[in-house]
Design an enzyme around this catalytic site. Sequence first.
Site, short mmCIF file in Angstrom:
data_model
loop_
_atom_site.label_atom_id
_atom_site.label_comp_id
_atom_site.label_asym_id
_atom_site.label_seq_id
_atom_site.Cartn_x
_atom_site.Cartn_y
_atom_site.Cartn_z
N HIS A 231 5.35 -0.78 -6.79
CA HIS A 231 4.68 -1.63 -5.80
C HIS A 231 5.53 -1.82 -4.54
O HIS A 231 5.63 -2.91 -3.99
CB HIS A 231 4.31 -2.99 -6.41
CG HIS A 231 3.27 -2.91 -7.48
ND1 HIS A 231 3.49 -2.23 -8.67
CD2 HIS A 231 2.01 -3.41 -7.55
CE1 HIS A 231 2.40 -2.31 -9.43
NE2 HIS A 231 1.50 -3.01 -8.77
N GLU B 16 14.45 -11.70 -13.65
CA GLU B 16 14.93 -10.40 -13.19
C GLU B 16 16.45 -10.27 -13.19
O GLU B 16 16.99 -9.22 -13.53
CB GLU B 16 14.39 -10.13 -11.78
CG GLU B 16 12.89 -9.91 -11.72
CD GLU B 16 12.08 -11.20 -11.66
OE1 GLU B 16 10.84 -11.13 -11.61
OE2 GLU B 16 12.71 -12.30 -11.68
N ARG C 74 3.61 5.33 -9.94
CA ARG C 74 3.95 4.46 -11.08
C ARG C 74 3.34 4.99 -12.38
O ARG C 74 3.94 4.86 -13.45
CB ARG C 74 3.47 3.03 -10.82
CG ARG C 74 1.97 2.87 -10.61
CD ARG C 74 1.56 1.43 -10.56
NE ARG C 74 0.14 1.27 -10.24
CZ ARG C 74 -0.60 0.25 -10.65
NH1 ARG C 74 -0.07 -0.73 -11.37
NH2 ARG C 74 -1.87 0.18 -10.32
N SER D 192 1.69 -3.28 -15.16
CA SER D 192 1.64 -2.84 -13.77
C SER D 192 2.68 -1.78 -13.46
O SER D 192 2.42 -0.85 -12.69
CB SER D 192 1.84 -4.03 -12.83
OG SER D 192 0.78 -4.96 -12.97
N ARG E 141 1.99 1.66 -5.75
CA ARG E 141 0.89 1.14 -6.57
C ARG E 141 -0.32 2.08 -6.58
O ARG E 141 -0.92 2.31 -7.62
CB ARG E 141 0.46 -0.23 -6.02
CG ARG E 141 -0.75 -0.83 -6.74
CD ARG E 141 -1.16 -2.13 -6.08
NE ARG E 141 -2.21 -2.81 -6.83
CZ ARG E 141 -2.75 -3.97 -6.47
NH1 ARG E 141 -2.35 -4.56 -5.35
NH2 ARG E 141 -3.68 -4.53 -7.21
#
Length: 310
Positions: free
Chosen positions: A104, A53, A5, A32, A162
């Site tokens: 993630h 989303e 990421r 994130s 992640r």
Amino acid sequence: MIATRDAYGEALAELGAENESIVALDADLSGSTKTGVFAKRFPNRFFNMGIAEANMVGTAAGLASVGKIPFVSTFAIFAAGRAWEQIRQSVAYPKANVKIVATHGGVTVGEDGGSHQSVEDVAIMRAIPNMTVIVPADGEETKGAIRAAAAYKGPVYVRLGRNKVPTVFPAGHEFKIGKGNQLVDGSDLTFVTTGLMTAQAVIAAEKLQAEGISARVVHLGTIKPLDKEIVLKAARETGAIITAEEHSVVGGLGGAVAELLGEECPTLMKRVGIHDRFGTSGKSDELLKYFGLNAETLMEEAREIITRKG
């Protein structure tokens, strides 16, 4: 060691400087997913869509229809889950030029538990017509994959993780959609891997060599379209295949390889991954061990398949 990421955040910002058509959308998780790097450099081309989303994907499809190249990011569980219908209807069906980069993925999400550990997303995206599915092994491949996705005309799903993972590929690695990479040569069996399991397969192959077992390692950064040639070559030359993925063995890499071999080259095979169950809460390294997603498990499976091979 770099998280895929993090590599995505760097690559997207670099591409943003090169191509003004690139825009980024996020569902209130830019810190994130690392799209925040792009947002700081190009605030007028970044859109925080909030926790919506489905609307985010629909908006991205609209942007693609007027010539923009939208990169849409959120966690894999939300991208493949909450926004599935919009991805199918508004992106894949019309072949919209939208890039869905989900972070993630897998059980290494850790303490967030089974509700947030997407172990089905590759299977879900692979089943959608017109969708390209990419799962990079490390940061270097991620950078190449993001560049390849931007250049590709059509829907792309990229699954990222992640945690920091070992680097497998050299700096400047050129990623080609639909092409696998043989990382280790071997004649007794082949590990066909993707994502973070590729580094584990390389470790396993090195240790097995000391036991007199010659294991080949073939990494597939693209799950769809599958590099049939490299898989079939490995099956014919080694006679045994072990797939490995941080994903359900149902419908993911293992499923894709099994489908191919079943139709074109029946081969002794074993699938290493999540066996038809949800994830659970725990530290990421503990979960990888718990689910058998490590070099030790691959070595055990290699010894067993060699025995079965005769």
